[in-house]
Write a protein that holds these residues in place. Structure first.
Motif, PDB file in Angstrom:
ATOM      1  N   VAL A 146      49.783  16.292  58.359  1.00 17.96           N
ATOM      2  CA  VAL A 146      48.961  16.928  57.334  1.00 17.96           C
ATOM      3  C   VAL A 146      47.658  17.401  57.981  1.00 17.96           C
ATOM      4  N   VAL A 147      47.323  18.658  57.766  1.00 13.61           N
ATOM      5  CA  VAL A 147      46.049  19.206  58.246  1.00 13.61           C
ATOM      6  C   VAL A 147      45.215  19.582  57.030  1.00 13.61           C
ATOM      7  N   SER A 148      43.902  19.435  57.151  1.00  9.94           N
ATOM      8  CA  SER A 148      43.032  19.798  56.031  1.00  9.94           C
ATOM      9  C   SER A 148      42.778  21.302  56.043  1.00  9.94           C
ATOM     10  N   ASP A 149      42.505  21.838  54.864  1.00 11.23           N
ATOM     11  CA  ASP A 149      42.215  23.268  54.764  1.00 11.23           C
ATOM     12  C   ASP A 149      40.957  23.623  55.558  1.00 11.23           C
ATOM     13  N   ASP A 200      44.076  27.766  69.668  1.00 15.61           N
ATOM     14  CA  ASP A 200      44.384  26.852  70.777  1.00 15.61           C
ATOM     15  C   ASP A 200      43.840  25.451  70.510  1.00 15.61           C
ATOM     16  N   GLU A 201      42.702  25.360  69.838  1.00 19.54           N
ATOM     17  CA  GLU A 201      42.134  24.061  69.502  1.00 19.54           C
ATOM     18  C   GLU A 201      42.993  23.347  68.449  1.00 19.54           C
ATOM     19  N   LEU A 202      43.463  24.120  67.481  1.00 22.46           N
ATOM     20  CA  LEU A 202      44.321  23.549  66.445  1.00 22.46           C
ATOM     21  C   LEU A 202      45.649  23.090  67.034  1.00 22.46           C
ATOM     22  N   PRO A 218      51.154  26.914  54.216  1.00 22.11           N
ATOM     23  CA  PRO A 218      51.343  28.351  53.971  1.00 22.11           C
ATOM     24  C   PRO A 218      51.652  29.122  55.259  1.00 22.11           C
ATOM     25  N   ARG A 219      52.906  29.110  55.650  1.00 21.63           N
ATOM     26  CA  ARG A 219      53.316  29.711  56.917  1.00 21.63           C
ATOM     27  C   ARG A 219      53.057  31.213  56.970  1.00 21.63           C
ATOM     28  N   GLU A 220      53.197  31.902  55.845  1.00 18.70           N
ATOM     29  CA  GLU A 220      52.976  33.352  55.838  1.00 18.70           C
ATOM     30  C   GLU A 220      51.514  33.693  56.095  1.00 18.70           C
ATOM     31  N   GLU A 221      50.621  32.810  55.652  1.00 21.07           N
ATOM     32  CA  GLU A 221      49.187  33.049  55.832  1.00 21.07           C
ATOM     33  C   GLU A 221      48.728  32.703  57.245  1.00 21.07           C
ATOM     34  N   TYR A 222      49.395  31.731  57.870  1.00 20.23           N
ATOM     35  CA  TYR A 222      49.036  31.300  59.227  1.00 20.23           C
ATOM     36  C   TYR A 222      50.277  31.302  60.122  1.00 20.23           C
ATOM     37  N   PRO A 223      50.838  32.475  60.401  1.00 17.45           N
ATOM     38  CA  PRO A 223      52.090  32.531  61.178  1.00 17.45           C
ATOM     39  C   PRO A 223      51.953  32.010  62.606  1.00 17.45           C
ATOM     40  N   GLU A 224      50.787  32.228  63.254  1.00 18.43           N
ATOM     41  CA  GLU A 224      50.598  31.761  64.635  1.00 18.43           C
ATOM     42  C   GLU A 224      50.602  30.237  64.694  1.00 18.43           C
ATOM     43  N   ILE A 225      49.939  29.629  63.737  1.00 17.91           N
ATOM     44  CA  ILE A 225      49.864  28.171  63.706  1.00 17.91           C
ATOM     45  C   ILE A 225      51.237  27.575  63.418  1.00 17.91           C
TER      46      ILE A 225
END
Length: 276
Positions: free
Chosen positions: A113-116, A125-127, A66-73
């Motif tokens: 793949v990353v978990s929710d 920064d950790e992610l 969900p790029r819109e929900e997590y734009p920085e990531i």
């Protein structure tokens, strides 16, 4: 040449695995022509690669991130892909029960793949450190040797089982064949597991280099390890355990056949001050 140690280990393991495969083909050659045996093997490995990749993603319910929900990531992932030369890698989100992440595929066809729960646990920064670690596996192509090793181990163990089971079609014969096939599979996988542990250190090193923040990845590993070892935490699914950044809880047997080095050693290489 970056990470010559990994390349040497991959080459040595490749030679050993080829020797196992060549031995199997030599035994089977009287039963079928060599081109047919080689062709069937290639189809088996290709099938395992495609099915294994699909199954790993499906087993965690992987879906579009969900790029819109997590734009920085999403932006950090795109930046890392560009810098590491793996622009075609896809980012998905899945449910793994514990904070975790894994990569499958190769350059040009990779998937991370990353978990929710990982998104909830880590800072940006950790992610980023975790994402860079997984992209390093895609960049280094080390999963290819893992795939070949698993394929050869499966082929050899299947052969052992069927030879013994056909020679003695009793329940005892089948049981002996099953036990010996497990032992043979474990022997072949020893060579694969040696690379599996080493490649985690390499991916950590690459992640630290591309993010220029080894401490952030170390903090992520500490958090993931703490949550993953909680009494109520489910263990990592065997289908993706070897691929994940966190390999799961450790009993005696899992330590002997661990796919990952101890988390404390990984943290010590990245940011020893966090263990003080």
């Amino acid at each position: 040449m970056r990470h010559p140690g990994l390349k040497v280990r991959m080459a040595v393991s490749g030679v050993v695995l080829f020797a196992f495969y060549a031995g199997l083909v030599t035994v089977l050659e009287p039963l079928a022509d060599l081109p047919i045996l080689v062709g069937l093997t290639l189809l088996f490995v290709a099938g395992q690669y495609k099915f294994g990749k699909w199954m790993a993603v499906r087993s965690v319910g992987g879906e579009e991130f969900p790029r819109e929900e997590y734009p920085e990531i999403a932006a950090e992932f795109d930046r890392l892909c560009a810098e590491m030369g793996v622009e075609d890698t896809k980012l998905l989100i899945g449910q793994m029960g514990v904070p975790n992440a894994f990569a499958v595929g190769r350059k040009g066809a990779g998937v991370v793949v990353v978990s929710d729960t990982l998104l909830e646990l880590l800072e940006t920064d950790e992610l980023a450190g975790v994402l860079a670690h997984e992209l390093a596996h895609v960049k280094n192509r080390d999963s290819i040797v893992m795939l070949l090793g698993q394929s050869v181990a499966t082929l050899v163990s299947m052969f052992v089982f069927f030879v013994i089971a056909l020679a003695d079609d009793s329940i005892v014969g089948s049981l002996i064949g099953w036990v010996l096939s497990i032992i043979v599979n474990a022997v072949v996988m020893i060579f694969v597991l040696a690379i599996s542990r080493y490649r985690e250190y390499v991916a950590d090193d690459d992640a630290a280099a591309y993010t220029d923040d080894p401490e952030a990845l170390a903090r992520a590993l500490v958090k993931i390890n703490e949550v993953g070892h909680h009494e109520q935490a489910p263990d990592v699914d065997d289908r993706v355990g070897a691929l994940c950044i966190f390999g799961g809880k450790r009993g005696l047997l899992s330590i002997l056949f661990a796919t990952h080095p101890p988390m404390e050693k990984r943290v010590a290489k990245l940011a020893p001050q966090l263990l003080g």
